[in-house]
Design an enzyme around this catalytic site. Structure first.
Site, PDB file in Angstrom:
ATOM      1  N   LYS A 183      49.072  48.048  41.857  1.00 25.03           N
ATOM      2  CA  LYS A 183      47.633  48.073  42.118  1.00 25.03           C
ATOM      3  C   LYS A 183      47.378  49.017  43.294  1.00 25.03           C
ATOM      4  O   LYS A 183      48.221  49.132  44.200  1.00 25.03           O
ATOM      5  CB  LYS A 183      47.165  46.649  42.459  1.00 25.03           C
ATOM      6  CG  LYS A 183      45.714  46.506  42.881  1.00 25.03           C
ATOM      7  CD  LYS A 183      44.757  46.731  41.755  1.00 25.03           C
ATOM      8  CE  LYS A 183      43.304  46.676  42.225  1.00 25.03           C
ATOM      9  NZ  LYS A 183      42.370  47.181  41.205  1.00 25.03           N
TER      10      LYS A 183
ATOM     11  N   MET B 261      36.003  45.809  40.323  1.00 23.50           N
ATOM     12  CA  MET B 261      36.940  44.940  41.042  1.00 23.50           C
ATOM     13  C   MET B 261      36.808  45.126  42.551  1.00 23.50           C
ATOM     14  O   MET B 261      36.911  44.167  43.315  1.00 23.50           O
ATOM     15  CB  MET B 261      38.373  45.248  40.603  1.00 23.50           C
ATOM     16  CG  MET B 261      38.620  45.080  39.100  1.00 23.50           C
ATOM     17  SD  MET B 261      38.298  43.412  38.503  1.00 23.50           S
ATOM     18  CE  MET B 261      39.661  42.538  39.243  1.00 23.50           C
TER      19      MET B 261
ATOM     20  N   CYS C 124      38.324  55.748  42.754  1.00 15.51           N
ATOM     21  CA  CYS C 124      37.801  54.393  42.522  1.00 15.51           C
ATOM     22  C   CYS C 124      36.276  54.402  42.648  1.00 15.51           C
ATOM     23  O   CYS C 124      35.743  54.790  43.695  1.00 15.51           O
ATOM     24  CB  CYS C 124      38.388  53.385  43.506  1.00 15.51           C
ATOM     25  SG  CYS C 124      37.669  51.739  43.275  1.00 15.51           S
TER      26      CYS C 124
ATOM     27  N   GLY D 119      45.605  50.576  30.229  1.00 11.09           N
ATOM     28  CA  GLY D 119      44.842  49.745  31.155  1.00 11.09           C
ATOM     29  C   GLY D 119      44.138  48.593  30.462  1.00 11.09           C
ATOM     30  O   GLY D 119      44.610  47.457  30.463  1.00 11.09           O
TER      31      GLY D 119
END
Ligand code: SIN
Length: 314
Positions: free
Chosen positions: A48, A74, A132, A273
């Site tokens: 991660k 997330m 991200c 994923g």
């Protein structure tokens, strides 16, 4: 002659017995999850994305699977970089490379983490996440070419391990060229194309509501929805980047045919994923079997026989 068909590949100088492994994101945060990937048919273990300190991430619900893919916000929940650096010791039990994803919340954090990682053995490479979309107030660095150059200057000067970069999807030809011009100036080993398509919106018509809580429902889109965009990014960077930079395809891989398409576009390895989140570690063996069957049908013994050989219509 299935035994003679090989899915093996090389990324950042490490040999992977299978070109298929996990995307950084689902099911790779805890020691148990990382060990499960180690025991599976995945060709590598990817952590991660790690930040300097551990993070809870965004409020739940923050991941929803739909028929055509996933939406997530997330917000980088993770145990902090030291945990993932120390896991490298444990990862030695598995006969596959351990890659660590790094996503500092600032250039300073990234530089600090990269410098510290120089003290750890058995991290085969670092995937620097410049993409991200889910940390409120933090832009995706990969969309700012000057900032991307700046962080690569800092990081490449300090890294002991090989560096790769996880990119956001690009949609405009000049943007592919501008990012490729940046990347070609650095000694990076690979690029991963693509992270989720940022800031999509999935809604529930019945309740007339968004389906995830953070950012008023805006989140990264993965799964089937994004395969054409992922393939376009793999293909374009395969044509624009120096051949010493490997491309890792990520986006919309549910089966062997999807993995085949990524490799045909130029990918040297393929990450899974959304489908990994759905199916668990069994997906790596199943997709490998399907890819092997397809290669046998087509008469390919290894992925180099067809990698990058996508044809134009003449
Ligand atoms: C997240 O933790 O928000 C997903 C990671 C990413 O998209 O890079």
């Amino acid at each position: 002659m299935s035994s003679s068909i090989s899915l093996s590949t090389k990324i950042a100088g490490s040999v992977l017995s299978s070109c298929l492994y996990n995307a950084s994101g689902p099911l790779c945060s805890t020691a148990e999850e990382l060990q499960a990937i180690g025991k599976s048919h995945a060709g590598a273990i990817l952590s991660k994305s790690a930040t300097l300190q551990k993070r809870q991430g965004n409020e739940e619900p923050r991941y929803v699977d739909t028929r055509w893919g996933s939406i997530n916000s997330m917000g980088l929940p993770n145990k902090g970089y030291e945990f993932y650096a120390q896991f490298a010791q444990t990862a030695q039990a598995y006969d596959k490379p351990y890659f660590m994803s790094v996503s500092g919340l600032s250039h300073e954090d990234n530089l600090h983490i990269i410098k510290e990682l120089a003290n750890f053995e058995n991290i085969a490479a670092i995937e620097l996440n410049l993409s991200c979309p889910n940390v409120p107030g933090k832009p995706q660095t990969g969309y700012d070419f000057d900032q991307s150059r700046y962080i690569l200057e800092l990081v490449c000067a300090q890294a002991k391990q090989p560096i790769g970069v996880k990119l956001p999807p690009y949609f405009d030809m000049p943007h592919f060229e501008m990012m490729a011009a940046v990347l070609n100036d650095f000694p990076i080993s690979f690029v991963t194309c693509i992270n989720s398509i940022g800031n999509g919106l999935v809604i529930d018509r019945d309740s007339e509501s968004v389906v995830i809580k953070p950012k008023h429902g805006f989140g990264g889109i993965g799964g089937d929805f994004i395969k054409p965009t992922a393939l376009a990014n793999v293909r374009k960077f395969y044509t624009l980047l120096d051949k010493k930079i490997s491309i890792i395809g990520c986006g919309g891989v549910k089966n062997g045919a999807d993995a085949f398409e990524h490799i045909l576009c130029g990918a040297s390895a393929v990450q899974i994923g959304t489908q990994f989140m759905r199916e668990g570690t069994g997906c790596f063996e199943r997709v490998a079997g399907e890819l092997t069957d397809l290669m046998r049908e087509k008469g390919y013994q290894n992925i180099e026989s067809f990698r990058g050989k996508l044809r134009d219509i003449t």
